[in-house]
Design a protein around this motif. Sequence first.
Motif, mmCIF file in Angstrom:
data_model
loop_
_atom_site.group_PDB
_atom_site.id
_atom_site.type_symbol
_atom_site.label_atom_id
_atom_site.label_comp_id
_atom_site.label_asym_id
_atom_site.label_seq_id
_atom_site.Cartn_x
_atom_site.Cartn_y
_atom_site.Cartn_z
ATOM 1 N N TRP A 253 0.594 -1.002 0.046
ATOM 2 C CA TRP A 253 0.118 -0.074 0.062
ATOM 3 C C TRP A 253 0.963 1.750 -0.179
ATOM 4 O O TRP A 253 0.674 2.689 -0.917
ATOM 5 N N ASP B 256 2.192 1.783 -3.765
ATOM 6 C CA ASP B 256 1.074 1.995 -4.743
ATOM 7 C C ASP B 256 0.234 2.407 -3.724
ATOM 8 O O ASP B 256 -0.533 0.938 -4.522
ATOM 9 N N HIS C 273 -3.109 2.859 -4.908
ATOM 10 C CA HIS C 273 -3.740 3.201 -6.407
ATOM 11 C C HIS C 273 -4.124 1.751 -6.735
ATOM 12 O O HIS C 273 -5.100 1.528 -6.816
ATOM 13 N N ARG C 274 -3.661 0.247 -6.025
ATOM 14 C CA ARG C 274 -3.317 -0.301 -6.891
ATOM 15 C C ARG C 274 -3.437 -1.440 -5.062
ATOM 16 O O ARG C 274 -2.923 -2.094 -5.831
ATOM 17 N N SER C 275 -4.116 -0.924 -4.436
ATOM 18 C CA SER C 275 -4.318 -1.580 -3.534
ATOM 19 C C SER C 275 -4.074 -3.287 -3.801
ATOM 20 O O SER C 275 -4.823 -3.255 -4.646
ATOM 21 N N ASN D 192 -6.489 -6.269 -3.084
ATOM 22 C CA ASN D 192 -7.415 -7.052 -2.909
ATOM 23 C C ASN D 192 -7.512 -7.966 -1.685
ATOM 24 O O ASN D 192 -7.498 -9.085 -2.262
#
Length: 151
Positions: free
Chosen positions: A117, A120, A122-124, A126
Amino acid sequence: METLLDEALIIATDRWIGPLLEMTTLGVGASVRERLVSGLTAFLASLPENRNTAVGFFEALARAERSDVLRDRLAEGYQSLRASLADVASGDSAYREAAVDAASAVIALYDGVMVQWLLDPHRSVNVEKMVDGLGEALVPRSTRRAEADKQ
């Protein structure tokens, strides 16, 4: 000066992680998967408001190499966290050692989610897919299906 900053960081981390740890005790009747997904989801959601603490934590890890006091305090924190998670996971003392080992793996997941996190947001991760993928890697569906068929 660094000693005061380190102490402040440890206090801030405890204040942040403490309530998240308490969440793992909620819904004790829930499955391990459900508690793990819930805890990781709450942790991930807490990162934006705790970004400075998270960054400070990783900065402290680098300083811990040169500070026995800081390294000991951080290690004690991890040991305490392992013990607390093991208490939640294991009501039976016969499984205590396995619960502590499993807690180490859970902490590694949390630390890994935090690193990803921070790098990045914004692309954490799932969380549900991660936990399901881990479950699949550890116990393939075919094995679970075969066990279910035996019952």
